[in-house]
Design an enzyme around this catalytic site. Structure first.
Site, PDB file in Angstrom:
ATOM      1  N   MET A 319     -59.628  -4.305 -10.204  1.00 61.32           N
ATOM      2  CA  MET A 319     -60.097  -5.726 -10.269  1.00 61.32           C
ATOM      3  C   MET A 319     -58.804  -6.414  -9.563  1.00 61.32           C
ATOM      4  O   MET A 319     -57.669  -6.417  -9.875  1.00 61.32           O
ATOM      5  CB  MET A 319     -60.186  -6.161 -11.822  1.00 61.32           C
ATOM      6  CG  MET A 319     -61.480  -5.621 -12.210  1.00 61.32           C
ATOM      7  SD  MET A 319     -61.536  -6.285 -14.071  1.00 61.32           S
ATOM      8  CE  MET A 319     -63.050  -5.358 -14.681  1.00 61.32           C
ATOM      9  N   ASP A 320     -59.218  -7.612  -8.812  1.00 62.34           N
ATOM     10  CA  ASP A 320     -58.578  -8.641  -8.359  1.00 62.34           C
ATOM     11  C   ASP A 320     -58.323  -9.382  -9.688  1.00 62.34           C
ATOM     12  O   ASP A 320     -58.812  -9.288 -10.543  1.00 62.34           O
ATOM     13  CB  ASP A 320     -58.993  -9.300  -7.196  1.00 62.34           C
ATOM     14  CG  ASP A 320     -57.974 -10.395  -6.513  1.00 62.34           C
ATOM     15  OD1 ASP A 320     -56.822 -10.267  -6.821  1.00 62.34           O
ATOM     16  OD2 ASP A 320     -58.361 -11.114  -5.969  1.00 62.34           O
ATOM     17  N   LYS A 321     -57.015 -10.349  -9.630  1.00 57.20           N
ATOM     18  CA  LYS A 321     -56.862 -11.174 -10.579  1.00 57.20           C
ATOM     19  C   LYS A 321     -57.383 -12.469 -10.489  1.00 57.20           C
ATOM     20  O   LYS A 321     -58.393 -12.822 -11.140  1.00 57.20           O
ATOM     21  CB  LYS A 321     -55.321 -11.226 -11.068  1.00 57.20           C
ATOM     22  CG  LYS A 321     -55.126 -12.394 -12.156  1.00 57.20           C
ATOM     23  CD  LYS A 321     -53.717 -12.509 -12.320  1.00 57.20           C
ATOM     24  CE  LYS A 321     -53.088 -13.336 -11.186  1.00 57.20           C
ATOM     25  NZ  LYS A 321     -53.382 -14.914 -11.436  1.00 57.20           N
ATOM     26  N   LEU A 474     -55.227  -5.228  -9.359  1.00 56.50           N
ATOM     27  CA  LEU A 474     -54.585  -5.168  -8.133  1.00 56.50           C
ATOM     28  C   LEU A 474     -54.556  -6.564  -7.688  1.00 56.50           C
ATOM     29  O   LEU A 474     -55.830  -7.021  -7.197  1.00 56.50           O
ATOM     30  CB  LEU A 474     -55.211  -4.177  -6.979  1.00 56.50           C
ATOM     31  CG  LEU A 474     -55.555  -2.803  -7.475  1.00 56.50           C
ATOM     32  CD1 LEU A 474     -56.298  -2.203  -6.081  1.00 56.50           C
ATOM     33  CD2 LEU A 474     -54.423  -2.063  -7.665  1.00 56.50           C
ATOM     34  N   VAL A 520     -63.358  -4.639  -7.471  1.00 59.35           N
ATOM     35  CA  VAL A 520     -64.073  -5.975  -7.645  1.00 59.35           C
ATOM     36  C   VAL A 520     -63.032  -6.853  -7.309  1.00 59.35           C
ATOM     37  O   VAL A 520     -62.080  -7.067  -7.526  1.00 59.35           O
ATOM     38  CB  VAL A 520     -64.110  -6.355  -9.159  1.00 59.35           C
ATOM     39  CG1 VAL A 520     -65.042  -7.379  -9.505  1.00 59.35           C
ATOM     40  CG2 VAL A 520     -65.082  -5.165  -9.994  1.00 59.35           C
TER      41      VAL A 520
END
Length: 631
Positions: A319-321, A474, A520
């Site tokens: 997942m991106d933040k 990530l 994501v």
């Protein structure tokens, strides 16, 4: 399953099926139609109901296409007529046609929500400059169109006049309507609930977000799952093999063993009937379409059955933040008044100094001040120092000069105490941004800001981990900010400070470790990583062409909790397909063995085949009711 009882052809088919079954039951009881009328009556049913099947079967025979199901049925009917089993011949064809129609109904039901939406889109819109209704395909971008309360918005655009509540559930799956005012974006296919509005169109009818959803949803059938591809390949081989076995069941007993001709012809015909792979062929597409329809209704655009299937095997989710786990908007998290300054004084003066700034941090401080019931002080001579902070004149803040910004900026004008250094270091260690405020002579306070975590992120990540799926972050944000948010939401594996190409490299490494992985992100700077992953999922894709086109699954809203739901839906779908497939195969094997040993019955065989088909359809359509787990 919603049956089309208003469809006259379907009602007529049900009536014919009922009459034929009643006549068949009577014949089993020894009550027959008088001769010579019986052959003509049942032949009439066969021709009226099954003429298309028989024509297609004969065409397949001429083309030597022995993989045709219609050829199977045609042979079975002709053989039953030869044997004088007129009621059975009619039962075979009418029940087969009913089974075929039920398959179509199953697929129609699985696409019903989308079809309903397509029909709801207005075909015209009232264009203000033309003062009349114009077909939407003729309306150019930049046109001003008017939408009354209760009408569906026909084109994407931006509100130029009026306010209203807009129900966007058709696009985002969000059940709560949103307040919209001039400057806000609206989408085609959404409902203008309660106000008259004018919008300036931003896209042609073929380019709207809704049009892309429709196009990609119907194209999703082309992206077939591996199971679906296998069954289609299998059915092409299966049908000619069955015809071959039926010939052997007839030829060996009759011509080699000199057994009864009519009895073994009946067994061969029975085999042909029960072997019809209707339930087998329909087992996958109805389940897939039902699952895709369910996902669409909740705001997730899935681009094909293979992605539903892939989700069932996902071992990890990266997942991106920003704009995935968090909103991507800074919020005030900490306020530290110093040297006797009150909280109200610190926030009011800081907000006053930031009042003319467009910076997201400035807007967050102003918002937090007002939410606490304080008003920004009036500032004069506002001056921005690019990359550092701002200076403003404010008489209400102890001195006429207020400075606000980074610690190094304030250090240029003031001596910094150990307490201030300690607070800034603490905030930095938590991945937060520090804004230091000075009233000219000393540091009067520090405000900490962070990227707000979405409320459903905690539960979504927990649900994934409960399904034994590893969650990895990530992000291009700093290592400290990444680790702070990761600790908050329960992620143990985090990579921060990554450029888009570095995210791609991490995805490659994760694929080596986990085999199948979902990524994501927001679909823009995460595009390379989304493309490399097994399943790319774009967050908040409504209105974003890039996100819709790049990802395999586009979440039209910002609900991270949709992801564990989609994984469960994928697992449930694959489980249902397996149950459908094995159920159909076992039923057929039982009747095939009965036919081989000479104990099968034509009517029972066809009833079992249609029964299995109906059960497969009903169970598959239940996937449309599969629900999210409430947090």
């Amino acid at each position: 399953m919603n049956l089309p009882l208003k469809d006259k052809k379907f009602i007529f088919l049900l009536l014919c099926v009922t009459i034929v079954i009643i006549l068949e039951i009577l014949s089993l009881l020894g009550i027959h139609l008088p001769m010579p009328y019986e052959p003509f009556v049942f032949s009439a049913f066969i021709i009226i109901i099954g003429h298309e099947v028989i024509l297609k079967g004969l065409q397949s025979l001429l083309k030597l296409n022995f993989s045709s199901i219609n050829l199977l049925m045609t042979i079975a009917v002709i053989a039953a007529l030869y044997l004088g089993q007129y009621p059975e011949a009619a039962v075979v064809i009418v029940l087969y046609v009913l089974g075929e129609r039920l398959e179509d109904i199953g697929l129609e039901n699985s696409k019903s929500a989308l079809n309903k939406l397509i029909k709801s889109i207005p075909k015209t819109a009232f264009v203000k400059t033309e003062n009349k209704e114009i077909p939407i395909e003729e309306i150019e971008t930049g046109s001003i169109i008017q939408i009354k309360a209760g009408e569906i918005i026909p084109l994407d655009g931006e509100i130029t006049w009026g306010t209203s509540l807009i129900d966007e559930s058709a696009i985002t799956g969000e059940p709560i309507a949103k307040d919209k005012q001039p400057g806000d974006t609206v989408f085609a296919g959404t409902l203008n609930s309660n106000g008259f509005i004018e919008i300036k169109t931003t896209k042609r009818s073929t380019d709207t977000t809704f049009a892309k959803i429709i196009q990609l949803t119907f194209e999703s059938g082309a992206a077939r799952s591996e199971t679906q591809k296998f069954i289609q390949r299998f059915s092409k081989l299966y049908t000619p093999i069955v015809i071959g076995i039926a010939l052997l069941i007839f030829i060996i007993p009759v011509f080699l063993l000199q057994l009864d001709f009519d009895h073994w012809l009946q067994q061969a015909v029975t085999l042909l009937v029960i072997a019809c792979p209707c339930a087998l062929v329909i087992s996958t597409p109805v389940a897939i379409y039902a699952a895709i329809g369910n996902a669409s209704a909740k705001g997730a655009l899935v681009k094909g059955g293979k992605y539903i299937e892939a989700l069932a095997d996902i071992q990890a989710v990266a997942m991106d933040k920003t704009r995935t786990i968090t909103y991507g908007n800074p919020v005030v998290s900490d306020v530290f008044p110093l040297v006797g300054t009150s909280r109200q004084e610190l926030l009011s003066c800081a907000a006053g100094a930031e009042l003319f700034s467009e910076h997201p941090l400035a807007q967050a401080i102003i918002k937090a001040t007002r939410e606490e019931g304080f008003q920004p002080q009036t500032a004069k001579d506002f001056k921005t120092v690019i990359g550092k902070g701002a200076i403003a004149k404010m008489e209400a803040c102890r001195t006429d000069t207020v400075m606000i910004g980074k610690l190094d900026f304030i250090r240029e004008y003031n001596t910094i105490s150990e307490e201030v250094e300690s607070i800034v270091a603490k905030l930095s260690g938590e991945g937060k941004t520090s804004v230091v405020i000075s009233f000219g002579k000393e540091v009067n306070g520090i405000i900490g800001l962070t990227d707000e975590i979405k409320p459903d992120s905690y539960d979504a990540i927990k649900q994934l981990q409960e399904q034994n799926i590893s969650v990895i972050m990530l992000t291009g944000d700093s290592e400290k900010a990444a680790h702070y948010v990761a600790r908050k939401v329960g992620i143990t594996k985090t990579f921060g400070g990554l450029l888009p190409e570095q995210k791609s490299e991490e995805i490659k490494a994760l694929l080596q470790q986990y085999d199948k992985i979902a990524m994501v992100g927001d679909g823009i700077n995460d595009a390379p990583a989304l493309a490399l992953s097994t399943v790319g999922i774009a967050m908040g894709a409504a209105g974003s062409d890039t996100a819709i086109e790049t990802a395999n699954i586009a979440l039209m809203n910002d609900q991270l909790s949709l992801i564990p739901f989609l994984v469960r839906l994928g697992k449930k779908t694959i489980k249902q397909i397996k149950i459908n497939t094995f159920g159909a195969i076992i039923t057929k094997l039982i009747f095939i063995l009965l036919a081989v040993f000479g104990y099968s019955n034509l009517v029972l065989a066809i009833a079992a085949d249609v029964g299995v088909t109906l059960i497969v359809i009903i169970f598959s359509l239940n996937l449309m009711r599969f629900e999210k787990v409430k947090p």
